[in-house]
Design a protein around this motif. Structure first.
Motif, short mmCIF file in Angstrom:
data_model
loop_
_atom_site.label_atom_id
_atom_site.label_comp_id
_atom_site.label_asym_id
_atom_site.label_seq_id
_atom_site.Cartn_x
_atom_site.Cartn_y
_atom_site.Cartn_z
N THR A 1 7.87 5.72 -3.05
CA THR A 1 7.48 6.04 -1.66
C THR A 1 7.59 4.52 -1.01
O THR A 1 7.62 3.42 -1.83
CB THR A 1 6.00 6.38 -1.51
OG1 THR A 1 5.68 6.85 -0.33
CG2 THR A 1 5.16 5.35 -2.09
N HIS A 2 7.90 4.43 0.17
CA HIS A 2 8.06 3.23 0.90
C HIS A 2 6.63 2.82 1.38
O HIS A 2 5.46 3.47 1.17
CB HIS A 2 8.81 3.65 2.26
CG HIS A 2 10.19 3.75 1.90
ND1 HIS A 2 10.76 5.04 1.63
CD2 HIS A 2 11.28 2.66 1.80
CE1 HIS A 2 12.12 4.91 1.30
NE2 HIS A 2 12.35 3.50 1.33
N VAL B 1 1.04 -1.07 -0.08
CA VAL B 1 0.22 0.11 0.16
C VAL B 1 0.84 1.17 -0.05
O VAL B 1 1.73 1.38 0.84
CB VAL B 1 -0.95 -0.12 1.36
CG1 VAL B 1 -1.79 1.27 1.28
CG2 VAL B 1 -1.66 -1.31 1.16
N MET B 2 0.68 2.10 -1.13
CA MET B 2 1.73 2.94 -1.19
C MET B 2 0.64 4.68 -1.51
O MET B 2 -0.34 4.50 -1.75
CB MET B 2 2.46 2.86 -2.61
CG MET B 2 3.22 1.95 -2.55
SD MET B 2 3.70 1.49 -4.48
CE MET B 2 5.01 2.42 -4.40
N ASP B 3 1.28 5.68 -0.87
CA ASP B 3 0.50 6.83 -0.79
C ASP B 3 0.58 7.59 -2.30
O ASP B 3 0.03 8.57 -2.73
CB ASP B 3 1.05 7.99 0.18
CG ASP B 3 0.37 7.54 1.37
OD1 ASP B 3 -0.82 7.06 1.43
OD2 ASP B 3 0.66 8.08 2.50
N ARG B 4 1.21 7.00 -3.30
CA ARG B 4 1.47 7.21 -4.73
C ARG B 4 2.11 6.10 -5.43
O ARG B 4 2.49 5.22 -4.83
CB ARG B 4 2.03 8.48 -4.72
CG ARG B 4 3.41 8.57 -4.42
CD ARG B 4 4.22 9.89 -4.65
NE ARG B 4 5.69 9.83 -4.22
CZ ARG B 4 6.35 11.00 -3.96
NH1 ARG B 4 6.12 12.26 -4.67
NH2 ARG B 4 7.70 10.71 -3.49
N ASN B 5 2.03 6.17 -6.65
CA ASN B 5 2.22 4.72 -7.39
C ASN B 5 3.95 4.82 -7.55
O ASN B 5 4.20 3.81 -8.42
CB ASN B 5 1.56 4.78 -8.50
CG ASN B 5 0.07 4.43 -8.39
OD1 ASN B 5 -0.16 3.73 -7.40
ND2 ASN B 5 -0.83 4.89 -9.24
#
Lengths: 724, 335
Positions: free
Chosen positions: B245-246, B238-242
């Protein structure tokens, strides 16, 4: 991308109105374009700025002896050596940009270096050295004795009694008469409006600070030729940048040459001048050598500005039939310690409600400075107001689109427009999107974990006309040279202005060469802010071309070494009528409730920005603005640690800016028309797309989930928390 | 950027010797693989190795022989530490036999970073906690507090935290742990091979470090036992953008399925704890059972048993539960 003509025929055009790649696309994509920090001059030094590590502190003393003793260091300047240097980009108070009188009287001056320091990242000293590394090492050798002072980060707390005072006059920002008064707007009779209402709704909305995050961090290359300063700097307005720097240095405008050939984005971060122009100029004078000052990404993030965060309390009166009878907004804007721009909150003008009161208090805090970012007052204002209105529409059981058509500002005897297509934008968007089928009549009615819904927002935005200049020259081989004082911050100003010249002259684009980005070679231009280069400088190009055509018709082309020249500085006026661009966005989302994830599955954007002169970049301006708006709706924030006043999420990684992989399919439709103003009826494009995007996305999330998120950004944590 | 000296090593022995010499001479030292993160830390003057200052010496491993590449043997696959994340992501055998690992590799950062960043570097990267990265004197920087407890902790640990509440940042570590990988370290006294529980360190044991490697030990390779036939695996991040990001939360799930029955299960969570977090209670629920929707839900709930959220990260509990549940169900569904 679709293009439709509004009612009324537009005169046909040959060159403008067709997709044209940027004339400098090749230079940009091959890396040949020379940006400020690509420049090298003989004997050039590199400069670095030391910044305050404290949110609020008084400097007791500064010891630079070790830094000065480091081999390779050529100049060190600090608050102690240069204490009173004002930097006056624009004005300080109230958004009255470029007004010298206000700059003169303003009490809360911005200085190149200030004491006490008022935010983490504020400059306190600078070094010029033979290479970057030495300059940076020297910064580490500067010893500053700080007395830490109490600080305040939250605008509401900053107005409480006993809050740490950032200025002697208190933390409510002074207006342009140096009075601590809120900005107020009042029309009609607000109490009568509430008395006429069947229901009154009250809610609080908040928006976060978001950084402009332009790709190219700021830099400045300064050198002196005698008493003349040559300044290469990425600015969104070479004319204003020259004027403000000259004023701050106490020299005449003609003693400053500002050059900006290529720049990597602005979004309002690069309006006018900035303190690092002055630091570079001062260091260059001290060291008697050219000085290139470069900001790192983090320097740029914390040391420039972003959109002001807001707290907005609404009270809205509505009759049972859906007529809004009164709107009151009481708001705070977090400005950081200096008022770089107004702190205004937009959106109310889009409603026709006769009884309106708006009180906005720009507040000083010890966060970083707020300033202009693409439609500076609007996305935060539109988000709050149109969330509020969307909420009311559902609560009283009216389709939000119907509710809007009942309450939006329409042309009246008192409010006249050069043309008006808001209803057409909304209607077209609703049809293209299939609004009535896609919206959930009962918000949040999907029962599974993934909930689908649709939202809508609309806007109107100034697309003014005003003075600007252009010069056109033709030689005996009928080569045209266009001199315009513009820089290209992304929308393609150089190309657009060349297209306008080619259109008006009736020659191919290849016959027009553009000279730009240099105050010694180009006439005044209004600056790449307010989305007005095309409308204002573009119209000056039209007038200059008409003059030159007339000269050629009367006297023929020049012969031999002779040239013919035309210049124009028109000052058009719409005689009291509002010239606006219009837009409506329709968004479908799927919210995965347990994951708190929002997927945008459809995005329909309809804009009327007059005649579209170059559809290719125009479409991309709308799409880029929407992506920024989506990021502001769902992700971006600058978190601070409350205990020690330190910023935590500076930079692209921390602020979670969206990337290319996050771009949804955005269908852009332009409704085109010619209202008789601007070049061929062209209006504002650049800022238009961001204004309504956060509101549209937030309304879609509400429609999908049935939960109204009143705080931006609508993060995963907020969604999953609310729906758990 | 802090001044540092680069030393190129040709062999593992030389790398270890160069590090040892630097340490003996009172200098701080770090091994450099791709350098994608390390150089940023040096620029930001944030100390990389536990207990050391910002490095004076970087020992570059780039020219070390036989340190990169994916070697297939009978019972295991050996991935050299210098192998790029991109190579791992695109390797057909990894994709087939170790699907969750390939998926984890593909989710790392950006193509540019995957092309330069190495497998060992990904596993050894320091936490991305904003306090540590912004130079706060926290446990991870040799200090004596964790600022997240009373501060901004939306991305911090819900399991295994205390006294530090960082989350382990490596996607590869999460997947490797699920495959029972062994971490092969090379130091002055030779090689040692450590399984995940012996390799990763909880802050309650040592708040300053995330693994047991000494400053003169190189993570030379990871060895992954080849799973039995019938094994299926998946990695869900699950990422806050595609991109870039970690994991907010991730799950690597490895199931050995036979005739619809789960013979064995490995479930490891990322983004929730200071180490790759093995959800043994969830694994036990699945083993020997037919995987049903209901059972997957129970396994999800078991995976977050004992979670203790901080003020701003309670949302990670339903997140982790859902990710585990859905990843299990995705594997159970017919291909």
């Amino acid at each position: 991308m679709m293009r439709r003509q509004s009612a009324g025929q537009m005169a046909p055009t040959v060159t403008v109105g067709h997709d044209v790649p940027r004339i400098d696309a090749y230079e940009r994509v091959t890396g040949r374009a020379t940006y400020t920090r690509d420049l090298r001059l003989p004997g050039m030094l590199y400069a670095r700025v030391l910044r305050s590590p404290h949110p609020h502190a008084r400097m007791r003393s500064i010891d630079v002896s070790q830094a000065e003793a480091l081999e390779g260091v050529r100049a060190v300047i600090t608050y102690e050596t240069h204490p009173g240097v004002v930097y006056g980009s624009g004005s300080i108070a109230g958004g009255r940009q470029y007004n010298d009188q206000i700059k003169d009287i303003t009490v809360h001056r911005r200085h190149m270096f200030d004491n006490p320091v008022k935010f983490v990242g504020q400059p306190v000293a600078a070094v010029a050295a033979v290479d970057r590394h030495t300059a940076e090492e020297a910064l580490g050798l500067i010893r500053i004795d700080y007395e830490e002072l109490p600080f305040v980060l939250d605008p509401e707390e900053a107005l409480e009694d006993g809050a740490p005072r950032i200025w002697p006059e208190g933390n409510l920002a002074l207006d342009f008469e140096n009075e601590p008064r809120p900005m107020t707007l009042s029309r009609g009779d607000i109490e009568a409006g509430f008395a006429a209402a069947d229901e009154i709704f009250e809610d609080r909305y908040t928006t976060a600070f978001v950084h402009d995050a332009q790709m190219e961090p700021r830099s400045a290359l300064a050198h002196w030729e005698g008493e003349k300063l040559i300044l290469h700097t990425p600015t969104q307005g070479i004319s204003n940048c020259r004027h403000d720097n000259a004023r701050d240095l106490g020299i005449a405008d003609h003693q400053v040459q500002v050059i900006c050939k290529y720049m990597g984005g602005g979004f309002g971060d690069k309006n006018g001048s900035y303190y690092f122009d002055l630091i570079a100029a001062m260091l260059a004078r001290e060291a008697d050598a050219p000085v290139l000052l470069e900001l790192s990404r983090k320097d740029d993030w914390l040391g420039t500005h972003g959109r002001w965060h807001t707290v907005q309390d609404f009270r809205v009166g509505v009759r049972r039939d859906g007529t809004v009878t009164a709107i009151r907004l009481d708001a705070l804007s977090g400005m950081g310690p200096y008022l770089r721009r107004s702190g205004g909150i937009g959106g109310l003008d889009a409603y026709g409600c006769p009884n309106v009161e708006r009180v906005v208090r720009p507040v000083h805090t010890n966060r970083m400075v707020s300033g202009n970012f693409r439609a500076p007052s609007d996305p935060q204002g539109y988000f709050a107001l149109q969330s509020m209105m969307d909420d009311i529409a559902y609560r009283i059981g009216i389709d939000p689109v119907e509710f809007t058509l009942m309450n939006m500002q329409r042309p009246t005897d008192d409010v006249r427009f050069t043309n008006y297509t808001l209803d057409e934008c909304i209607g077209t968007g609703a049809d293209l999107f299939d609004w009535s089928a896609r919206r959930q009549a009962a918000p949040g009615s999907d029962s599974g974990p993934v909930k689908r819904g649709a939202g809508f927002a609309f806007m109107m935005f100034r697309s003014g006309v005003g003075p600007s200049s252009a010069i056109l020259r033709v030689d005996s081989e009928e080569r045209y040279t266009l001199f315009v004082g513009v820089t290209d911050i992304g929308p393609g100003a150089k190309t657009t202005l060349a297209l306008i010249a080619a259109e008006e002259l009736g020659v191919p684009l290849s016959q027009v060469e553009v000279v730009w980005g240099d105050t010694d070679r180009c006439p005044y231009s209004v600056g790449e802010s307010g989305s007005r280069t095309t409308t204002m400088t573009g119209y000056a190009v039209v007038e200059a071309a008409r003059d030159l055509k007339r000269q050629i018709a009367e006297q023929g082309l020049p012969r031999g070494a002779a040239v013919r020249i035309a210049s124009a500085t028109p000052t058009p006026s719409t005689e009291g009528r509002r010239r606006m661009c219009f837009g409506a966005h329709f968004v479908e989302v799927e919210v995965d409730a347990p994951l708190g994830h929002v997927e945008i599955t459809r995005y329909v954007a309809v804009h009327e920005s007059g005649r579209i002169l170059n559809p290719l970049p125009a479409r991309d301006q709308i799409r880029g603005a929407i992506l920024q708006g989506v990021g502001q709706a769902l992700h971006e924030d600058l978190l601070y640690d409350g205990r020690n006043g330190q910023p935590l999420t500076a930079g692209y990684y921390g602020a979670r800016h969206l990337t290319h992989l996050d771009v949804p399919e955005i269908e852009v439709t332009f409704i085109e028309t010619d209202d008789g103003y601007g070049p061929y009826g062209a209006k504002t494009v650049g800022e238009a797309g961001i204004i309504l995007a956060p509101a549209a996305v937030a309304n879609a999330v509400f429609n999908a989930t049935g939960h109204r998120f009143r705080d931006l950004p609508i993060t995963r944590a907020r969604i999953a928390g609310a729906l758990a | 950027m802090k001044t540092f000296t680069n030393r190129d090593a040709r062999t593992l022995e030389e790398a270890v010797r160069l590090a040892r010499e630097a340490l003996d001479g009172g200098q701080s030292v770090s091994f450099a693989g791709g350098g994608t993160d390390l150089l940023q830390l040096v620029k930001d003057r944030v100390a990389n190795r536990p207990g050391q200052s910002v490095p004076d010496i970087l020992v570059s491993l780039r020219d070390v022989e036989n340190l990169s590449g994916i070697a297939r043997a009978e019972g295991e696959v050996r991935v050299g530490g210098l192998t790029t994340v991109g190579t791992l992501a695109g390797d057909p055998l990894i994709g087939e036999e170790f699907t969750a690992l390939a998926e984890a590799a593909r989710s790392v950062a950006t193509p540019q970073i995957r092309n330069a960043g190495t497998v060992a570097g990904n596993i050894m990267q320091r936490p991305w906690c904003w306090y540590y990265r912004n130079g706060f004197p926290c446990y991870k920087a040799g200090g004596s507090q964790c600022y997240s407890i009373t501060g901004e902790n939306g991305l911090h640990a819900i399991l295994g935290g205390g006294p530090s509440f960082i989350v382990h940042p490596s996607d590869l570590a999460t997947a490797l742990t699920a495959f029972g990988a062994v971490f092969e370290a090379h130091g002055p006294s030779g090689e040692r091979a450590l399984a995940a529980p012996d390799f990763f360190v909880l802050p309650s044991t040592d708040p300053e470090r995330e693994n047991v490697l000494a400053d003169d030990e190189v993570l030379a390779a990871v060895r992954i036992p080849r799973p039995p036939t019938g094994t299926r695996s998946a990695f869900h991040k699950v990422m806050d953008r595609n991109a870039w990001t970690h994991a907010v939360v991730s799950a690597a799930v490895v199931l050995e399925l036979r005739d619809g029955i789960c013979e064995s299960a490995r479930i490891v969570l990322g983004g929730v704890a200071p180490v790759p977090w093995r959800a043994e209670a969830a694994e036990a629920l699945l083993e020997g059972e037919r995987v049903t929707t209901e059972l997957a839900g129970e396994a999800g709930a078991a995976a977050v048993l004992g979670a203790v959220p901080l003020s701003g990260n309670a949302y990670k509990v339903p997140l982790a539960r859902t990710v585990v549940e859905r990843t299990i169900l995705g594997l159970q569904a017919p291909a």
